[in-house]
Design an enzyme around this catalytic site. Structure first.
Site, PDB file in Angstrom:
ATOM      1  CD  GLU A  58      -2.981  -1.005  -0.089  1.00  0.00           C
ATOM      2  OE1 GLU A  58      -2.939   0.217  -0.807  1.00  0.00           O
ATOM      3  OE2 GLU A  58      -3.519  -1.810  -0.681  1.00  0.00           O
ATOM      4  CD  GLN A  63      -1.504   9.919  -6.303  1.00  0.00           C
ATOM      5  OE1 GLN A  63      -1.360  10.977  -7.527  1.00  0.00           O
ATOM      6  NE2 GLN A  63      -2.850   9.466  -6.238  1.00  0.00           N
ATOM      7  CB  THR A  64       3.097   4.034  -7.694  1.00  0.00           C
ATOM      8  OG1 THR A  64       3.604   5.260  -7.040  1.00  0.00           O
ATOM      9  CG2 THR A  64       4.006   3.596  -8.524  1.00  0.00           C
ATOM     10  N   GLY A 102      10.160   7.067  -6.842  1.00  0.00           N
ATOM     11  CA  GLY A 102       9.639   8.314  -6.702  1.00  0.00           C
ATOM     12  C   GLY A 102       8.733   8.548  -5.370  1.00  0.00           C
ATOM     13  CE1 TYR A 141      -6.954   2.830  -1.098  1.00  0.00           C
ATOM     14  CE2 TYR A 141      -4.764   3.035  -0.557  1.00  0.00           C
ATOM     15  CZ  TYR A 141      -5.563   2.305  -1.285  1.00  0.00           C
ATOM     16  OH  TYR A 141      -5.131   1.088  -1.794  1.00  0.00           O
ATOM     17  CG  ASP A 159      -8.097   3.785  -5.326  1.00  0.00           C
ATOM     18  OD1 ASP A 159      -9.487   3.925  -5.368  1.00  0.00           O
ATOM     19  OD2 ASP A 159      -7.287   3.315  -6.068  1.00  0.00           O
TER      20      ASP A 159
END
Length: 379
Positions: A58, A63-64, A102, A141, A159
DNA sequence: AAGTCGGGGAG
DNA sequence: CTCCCAGACTT
């Protein structure tokens, strides 16, 4: 009127009564059982998921995209197979496992969370949203995802995928990121998640968004919820959700000054906050003008490191794109002729011996160019 | 409420 | 190129 009576009535539900909760749950879970992907962090049907694997996945998945995370997850679990291994690891080791992925704060937060779990929870990852929310890097989330997926706790998630699915399902035509839209979507997610198999249901919502109810070219013909979808009724699937406003990226210039001495090169660690926090790099000037010349670069290098350069020349330029910035990198090279390295100003490394230094992608790229330009010296 | 924080997949 | 991705955190 007693609510129990109202709940039995919806033979002919009014248009704005919301989705048929039981039908959505049943159809979505049935679809998920038949079509879900097998992913490294996902347990086989009937097998209990490992909470630590859920926690790590998680964090990486924020964002990936799934496909990006898969190889990182495998390497991470091989190196740090338990939460105690992670808690006991050096932060640099954790960042090395994260390099290229990132959002490096996620790695440092995950590392800090592992320490809290070991120190305050006996090494057991919490099973409830309230305790999970106290962990660094775990928001609403992630807390809902970990509680529901790892422990079967009834908790909602929201999400990007779920927001799109629910906005279409209930025809929400307000901007998807507006606060009151977010509130509505969370309420919907909370209403929909069942007490039985909440983790599978939550994953099914995300899986549907990733595979069927996609941003572009959704395949509504294959969707198990097409019969309940309000956006489809009015043929507005393609125009929902209404996207969030976005600022154009700003252009900035970074000058990398490669400082070489006896076949070794100077590397420095970035500050603990901001872009690429705590990652390493070749000395990089972020405040010089776009068209800086060799003497300005040499002067900057001397000021930064205490070392004097000669034969400073331009090597290569490339552009690195992020969500909020376009970064124009100019790479320069100079030979150290004199001076004394300022205390703590960096470390010397051969270009083929950088395994201990976590580097962000543009720095790895700069190193790759240098090796290619001068292969015999570093091979 | 708006900004910050990466990198890559996909159109 | 643009937009978005199993978001969290700061200001």
């Amino acid at each position: 009127m007693p609510s129990t009576t109202a709940r039995r009535l919806p033979k002919t539900p009014s248009p704005d009564a919301g989705p048929d909760v039981r039908r959505v749950r049943q159809r979505l879970l049935k679809w998920y059982d038949a079509h879900h992907r097998r992913l490294p962090w996902r347990a086989e049907p009937g097998v209990a998921p490992k909470p630590y694997r859920v926690l790590v996945s998680e964090a990486m998945l924020q964002q990936t995209q799934v496909a990006t995370v898969v190889p990182y997850f495998g390497r991470f679990m091989d190196a740090l197979p338990t939460v105690r291994d992670l808690a006991g690891a050096d932060e640099q080791a954790v960042l090395r496992l994260w390099q290229g992925l990132g959002y490096y704060r996620r790695a440092r937060s995950l590392h800090a969370a592992a320490k809290v779990i070991v120190c305050d929870h006996g090494g057991v990852i919490p099973d409830n949203v309230a305790d999970l929310l106290k962990l660094p890097g775990v928001g609403r989330y992630s807390a809902g995802a970990i509680a529901s997926i790892a422990y079967g706790t009834r908790a909602p998630i929201l999400d990007g995928n779920v927001a799109r699915v629910l906005a279409r399902l209930t025809l929400i035509e307000q901007p998807i990121d507006a606060p009151d839209t977010r509130k509505t979507l969370w309420r919907l997610a909370e209403e929909l998640v069942p007490a039985s198999r909440p983790g599978d249901f939550n994953q099914a919502l995300m899986e549907l968004g990733a595979l069927i109810c996609t941003k572009a070219n959704p395949t509504c013909d294959a969707c198990p919820l097409s019969g309940q979808c309000q956006a489809r009724v009015v043929d507005r699937v393609a125009s929902v959700p209404v996207p969030a406003k976005r600022k154009a990226p700003t252009l900035v210039h970074h000058h990398v000054i490669v400082m070489e001495r006896a076949g070794r090169f100077l590397f420095e660690q970035r500050p603990a906050t901001g872009l690429w926090a705590n990652m390493w790099q070749l000395p990089t000037a972020e405040d010089l003008p776009a068209k800086a010349n060799t003497s300005e670069l040499s002067a900057w290098a001397a000021d930064r490191s205490g070392l004097v350069l000669s034969d400073t020349q331009h090597v290569v330029a490339f552009t690195h794109q992020t969500t909020h910035r376009t970064i124009r990198f100019n790479v320069w090279h100079g030979l150290v002729t004199s001076g004394r390295l300022r205390r703590g100003a960096g470390r010397w490394r051969r270009l083929d011996q950088l395994n201990d230094l976590p580097l962000a992608n543009p720095q790895r790229k700069a190193v790759a160019v240098l090796i290619k330009e001068d292969p015999q010296q570093h091979g």
